[in-house]
Design an enzyme around this catalytic site. Structure first.
Site, PDB file in Angstrom:
ATOM      1  N   VAL A 170       0.793  -1.358   0.067  1.00  0.00           N
ATOM      2  CA  VAL A 170       0.047  -0.272   0.004  1.00  0.00           C
ATOM      3  C   VAL A 170       0.830   1.210   0.164  1.00  0.00           C
ATOM      4  O   VAL A 170       1.762   1.400   0.786  1.00  0.00           O
ATOM      5  CB  VAL A 170      -0.817  -0.002   1.201  1.00  0.00           C
ATOM      6  CG1 VAL A 170      -1.795   1.333   1.364  1.00  0.00           C
ATOM      7  CG2 VAL A 170      -1.802  -0.995   1.256  1.00  0.00           C
ATOM      8  N   CYS A 171       0.842   2.202  -0.918  1.00  0.00           N
ATOM      9  CA  CYS A 171       1.543   3.239  -1.118  1.00  0.00           C
ATOM     10  C   CYS A 171       1.279   4.030   0.229  1.00  0.00           C
ATOM     11  O   CYS A 171       0.277   4.476   0.652  1.00  0.00           O
ATOM     12  CB  CYS A 171       1.162   4.111  -2.153  1.00  0.00           C
ATOM     13  SG  CYS A 171       1.807   5.681  -2.343  1.00  0.00           S
ATOM     14  N   ILE A 172       2.581   4.509   0.923  1.00  0.00           N
ATOM     15  CA  ILE A 172       2.507   4.957   2.186  1.00  0.00           C
ATOM     16  C   ILE A 172       2.029   6.421   1.996  1.00  0.00           C
ATOM     17  O   ILE A 172       1.110   7.110   3.164  1.00  0.00           O
ATOM     18  CB  ILE A 172       3.648   4.832   2.963  1.00  0.00           C
ATOM     19  CG1 ILE A 172       3.408   5.289   4.418  1.00  0.00           C
ATOM     20  CG2 ILE A 172       4.885   5.670   2.331  1.00  0.00           C
ATOM     21  CD1 ILE A 172       4.530   4.911   5.408  1.00  0.00           C
TER      22      ILE A 172
END
Length: 129
Positions: free
Chosen positions: A76-78
């Site tokens: 998941v893109c932080i």
């Protein structure tokens, strides 16, 4: 064949369901998924706090089960997650928030993980805008 799959669509977008069906078909066809990358509104799929009406498909739970059952790498893109309030324990502590709403099987990381996936995959497929 190895696939890298990026999902940009949130849980209410039909592209999120299409991506799941595609990923299931990839594995059913004997292929591999090198990484699933959740970006933009797709990060909401990693949240454990969403509740769906009983007569609707809980797409976030279906994604979670698919990832766990197949032991897939789901990133998941932080940056997108933080903007949308999707935090694991470490980020909740770091930003002094009262609760974390994601964890296994999801990993919060940066776009570099998507670039890495592109280097190892034979094909890259993106769902959503």
């Amino acid at each position: 064949m190895k696939f890298a799959i990026a999902l940009l669509a949130g849980p209410q977008d039909p592209a999120a369901r299409s991506a799941l069906k595609f990923a299931e078909a990839v594995l059913a066809g004997g292929h591999q998924i090198s990484r699933l990358f959740f970006y933009r509104d797709a990060v909401h799929l990693a949240s454990t706090l969403g509740v769906q009406p009983q007569d609707e498909c809980d797409l976030a739970q279906r994604w979670r089960a698919f990832i766990e059952n197949n032991q897939l790498d789901a990133v998941v893109c932080i940056a997108a997650a933080l903007r949308r309030g999707v935090l694991n324990e470490a980020e909740a502590d770091r930003w002094e928030r009262p609760v974390a709403n994601t964890g296994e099987p999801w990993a919060l990381s940066g776009l570099g993980q998507w670039v890495d996936a592109l280097q190892t995959a034979d094909r890259a497929v993106t769902f959503g805008t």
